[in-house]
Scaffold this motif. Structure first.
Motif, PDB file in Angstrom:
ATOM      1  N   GLY A 280      -9.793  11.306   5.580  1.00 22.79           N
ATOM      2  CA  GLY A 280      -8.566  11.568   6.269  1.00 22.79           C
ATOM      3  C   GLY A 280      -8.088  10.393   7.139  1.00 22.79           C
ATOM      4  O   GLY A 280      -6.770  10.079   7.100  1.00 22.79           O
ATOM      5  N   THR A 281      -9.187   9.919   8.028  1.00 19.41           N
ATOM      6  CA  THR A 281      -8.845   8.624   8.427  1.00 19.41           C
ATOM      7  C   THR A 281      -8.300   7.595   7.684  1.00 19.41           C
ATOM      8  O   THR A 281      -7.337   6.812   8.061  1.00 19.41           O
TER       9      THR A 281
ATOM     10  N   LEU B  12      -7.069   7.633   4.808  1.00 13.79           N
ATOM     11  CA  LEU B  12      -5.678   7.723   4.426  1.00 13.79           C
ATOM     12  C   LEU B  12      -4.805   7.705   5.254  1.00 13.79           C
ATOM     13  O   LEU B  12      -3.427   7.227   4.943  1.00 13.79           O
ATOM     14  N   LEU B  13      -4.883   8.166   6.363  1.00  6.80           N
ATOM     15  CA  LEU B  13      -3.818   7.855   7.257  1.00  6.80           C
ATOM     16  C   LEU B  13      -3.738   6.215   7.617  1.00  6.80           C
ATOM     17  O   LEU B  13      -2.526   5.950   7.899  1.00  6.80           O
TER      18      LEU B  13
ATOM     19  N   LEU C  52      -1.776   5.019   5.074  1.00  9.07           N
ATOM     20  CA  LEU C  52      -0.403   5.382   5.125  1.00  9.07           C
ATOM     21  C   LEU C  52       0.497   4.456   6.100  1.00  9.07           C
ATOM     22  O   LEU C  52       1.704   3.974   5.938  1.00  9.07           O
ATOM     23  N   THR C  53      -0.040   4.250   7.153  1.00 12.33           N
ATOM     24  CA  THR C  53       0.804   3.375   8.315  1.00 12.33           C
ATOM     25  C   THR C  53       0.447   1.903   7.598  1.00 12.33           C
ATOM     26  O   THR C  53       1.670   1.235   7.968  1.00 12.33           O
TER      27      THR C  53
ATOM     28  N   GLN D  98      -2.400   2.770  14.412  1.00 10.51           N
ATOM     29  CA  GLN D  98      -3.577   2.822  13.623  1.00 10.51           C
ATOM     30  C   GLN D  98      -4.836   3.020  14.882  1.00 10.51           C
ATOM     31  O   GLN D  98      -5.820   3.520  14.399  1.00 10.51           O
TER      32      GLN D  98
ATOM     33  N   ILE E 178      -5.520   6.511  15.331  1.00 11.77           N
ATOM     34  CA  ILE E 178      -5.950   6.919  14.062  1.00 11.77           C
ATOM     35  C   ILE E 178      -7.409   6.825  14.013  1.00 11.77           C
ATOM     36  O   ILE E 178      -8.303   7.577  13.907  1.00 11.77           O
TER      37      ILE E 178
ATOM     38  N   SER F  71       5.912   5.807  17.313  1.00 18.52           N
ATOM     39  CA  SER F  71       6.087   6.752  16.118  1.00 18.52           C
ATOM     40  C   SER F  71       7.808   6.411  16.050  1.00 18.52           C
ATOM     41  O   SER F  71       8.334   6.458  14.545  1.00 18.52           O
TER      42      SER F  71
END
Lengths: 328, 250
Positions: free
Chosen positions: B142-143, B145-146, B149-150, B206, B209, B223
């Motif tokens: 999950g980390t 992928l996040l 994404l960023t 990041q 995250i 954000s």
């Protein structure tokens, strides 16, 4: 009697670019099923008019309707029924002819493999459709552009100088194709400065100059108006007197020759009048009326200036209204 | 919108340059992985999901350049070939035209990642086995992928600025210049006015995250900055294009 539906009508359509008035209060009325010639010298505003009708540029005044829909507010209703070539054909050179058509079909959300094959066959490009457009001649690109315009089986097709840059053989091909399209019921809006071509395929024309409509009407009617007679007779003064009686100006061409604008229907009466007036008539020669001659006459002088020859032949709307009033 | 997107994807698929760039990206990642593994085998591992991270490592630079090129040419080529007139007489919506170009970038980026991620992970596992890498385990999936994404945001924003530049300048070159100017300018902005910089905002996100303590306000500002950069350039491009008269080539 029901009025024939108008494919295109404009009312006061105008376009200003900064200080330059490119189109000035253009009023057109074009019936469905017509092959309509839109003529004018370079820079007259032909392409600007087409761009406005297709929504590529916004009018600064007036408005128009295509197939009954407003050109500014109802483009979504218009575009599925319209095909167009605007100025020179434009394609993705690295893609094949077929891929270009496929892409355009996808843009419109239509067009299957059969449709692509049909339009390619119509324009005679089936054998070269798989080759990249960068290998095509100008004539082939023009034909591909026509194929693209036919993809959605349009009711109305805009062709902007479709024979530009073509050799005589290519010009004949495109002209024949236009004739076929017109014969199959399409309404064609043909913009061109090649008058001989327009005269051969179009039933109705409009001439535009410096952004203004100079004349519009059926080709046959316009040419009838433009009929000229070369009369060689003596004495010249008698010639001029009789011409004045007939209400036509006499342009002196020589010692005993004048050119007068006179239709063939009035020629016998004119010759009889000359004889009764005691003139010696040597020769009466009808000059072949041509669109080119009419065009040059109408566009050599700007509208409103001395010597300008602005004629008006009943527009489609006026003829329709006349027919209605006669019927009632 | 879907028909336009399909048309743009069709065109992109047919262009050899796109595939070449994908191949270059893959090769670059593999070379970077190999270099890291050979230099420091005791601190490197490409065990799943850690083997996915090298893809994210190239996004801030190579990914940005690729998206700038794609965004600029997606719009600029239409002006160069004068094909806008063909498209706009078939589809009435100018807003959806620009949005479809942007959406094409999103799809291409997504598809590119879908191709590269499993490929890179497979290469990573091979390197792990071949070179007996002994680095510490990677964060959770999950980390990872996040983080990816960023890292994908910057290329997407760069592509958006390229689209904006191409709309304003009516050419691919203008789009490329706009994208590069933004990219370089954003780095400078990070030094001068951090909250306004996308790269600074992404660093904050990041860090959040990966579990580094970050003030909530900083996260919110970051954000908002990221959202602004994602939306603003393409919105401006759409507004400009919608008002424009399409008067001719170039």
């Amino acid at each position: 009697m029901q009025p024939q539906a108008l494919a295109i009508e404009t009312a006061g359509l105008s376009k200003q670019f900064g200080r330059h008035r490119a189109i000035d209060s253009l009023n057109l009325a074009i019936q469905q099923g017509t092959i309509f010639g839109f003529l004018g010298p370079n820079g007259a505003g032909k392409t600007t008019t087409i761009r406005m009708l297709l929504g590529l540029i916004r009018p600064t005044g007036g408005g128009g309707r295509i197939l009954g829909h407003d050109i500014e507010r109802e483009r979504a209703a218009i575009l599925p029924h319209v095909g167009a070539i605007v100025e020179s054909p434009a394609f993705y050179l690295s893609l094949s002819g077929r891929d270009n058509l496929r892409l355009l079909a996808r843009t419109a959300g239509s067009g299957d493999a059969r449709t692509l094959a049909d339009v390619l066959g119509t324009v005679g490009l089936s054998g070269r459709a798989g080759e990249r457009v960068k290998t095509y001649s100008l004539g082939m690109k023009q034909r591909l552009a026509i194929a693209a315009a036919l993809l959605n089986s349009p009711q109305l097709i805009f062709l902007d100088e479709p024979t530009n840059g073509l050799d005589p053989a290519g010009t004949v091909e495109i002209r024949e194709l236009i004739g076929q399209l017109g014969a199959s019921g399409h309404t064609i809006f043909l913009s061109s400065h090649l008058l001989h071509e327009v005269e051969q395929v179009c039933s109705e024309v409009a001439i535009i100059n410096h952004g203004k409509l100079v004349t519009q009407g059926r080709v046959a009617d316009l040419l009838r108006q433009d009929a000229t007679l070369l009369v060689e007779a003596e004495p010249l003064s008698t010639l001029q007197e009789v011409a004045a009686r007939f209400g036509v100006p006499a342009q002196i061409q020589g010692l005993r020759q004048v050119a007068i604008a006179l239709s063939s229907e009035r020629t016998p009466a004119f010759v009889s009048a000359l004889a009764e007036a005691g003139a010696q008539v040597y020769q009466v020669t009808p000059q072949h009326a041509s669109l080119e001659h009419l065009f040059l006459e109408l566009t050599d002088n700007a509208p409103g200036t001395k010597g300008a020859h602005e004629t008006h032949v009943a527009t489609a709307t006026e003829r329709t209204h006349h027919d209605l009033s006669v019927a009632s | 919108m879907i028909s336009l997107l399909r048309a743009d994807l069709f065109k992109t698929r047919k262009r050899a340059m796109g595939w070449v760039m994908l191949a270059i990206a893959a090769l670059t990642i593999v070379l970077v992985m190999l270099n890291s593994a050979l230099q420091d085998p005791s601190h490197v591992t490409y065990a799943f999901p850690g083997g996915l991270l090298p893809v994210g490592a190239i996004l801030p630079l190579l990914g940005v350049l690729v998206m700038i090129f794609l965004g600029a040419t997606a719009v600029g080529s239409e002006y160069g070939y004068d094909t806008w007139k063909n498209l706009l007489v078939r589809h009435p919506g100018r807003v959806v035209f620009i949005l479809s170009k942007w959406l094409m970038l999103v799809v291409v980026l997504g598809l590119g990642l879908l191709v590269l991620l499993p490929l890179v992970q497979a290469v990573g596992l091979l390197l792990d086995a071949a070179l007996r890498l002994r680095g510490t385990a990677a964060p959770q999936l999950g980390t990872v992928l996040l983080l990816l994404l960023t890292q994908a945001v910057a290329p997407l924003v760069a592509g958006s600025f390229a689209i904006l530049g191409a709309v304003i300048g009516r050419s691919s070159v203008a789009g490329i210049i706009a994208g590069i100017v933004w990219f370089l300018g954003d780095e400078l902005l990070g030094a001068v006015l951090q909250p306004a910089s996308l790269s600074a905002a992404l660093h904050v996100l990041q860090a959040q995250i990966t579990g580094v303590a970050v003030p909530t306000l900083a996260t919110v500002v970051a954000s908002l900055a990221a959202a602004f950069y994602l939306i603003a350039p393409v919105t401006v491009a759409t507004i400009i294009f919608r008002q424009r008269d399409m008067v001719g080539a170039g």
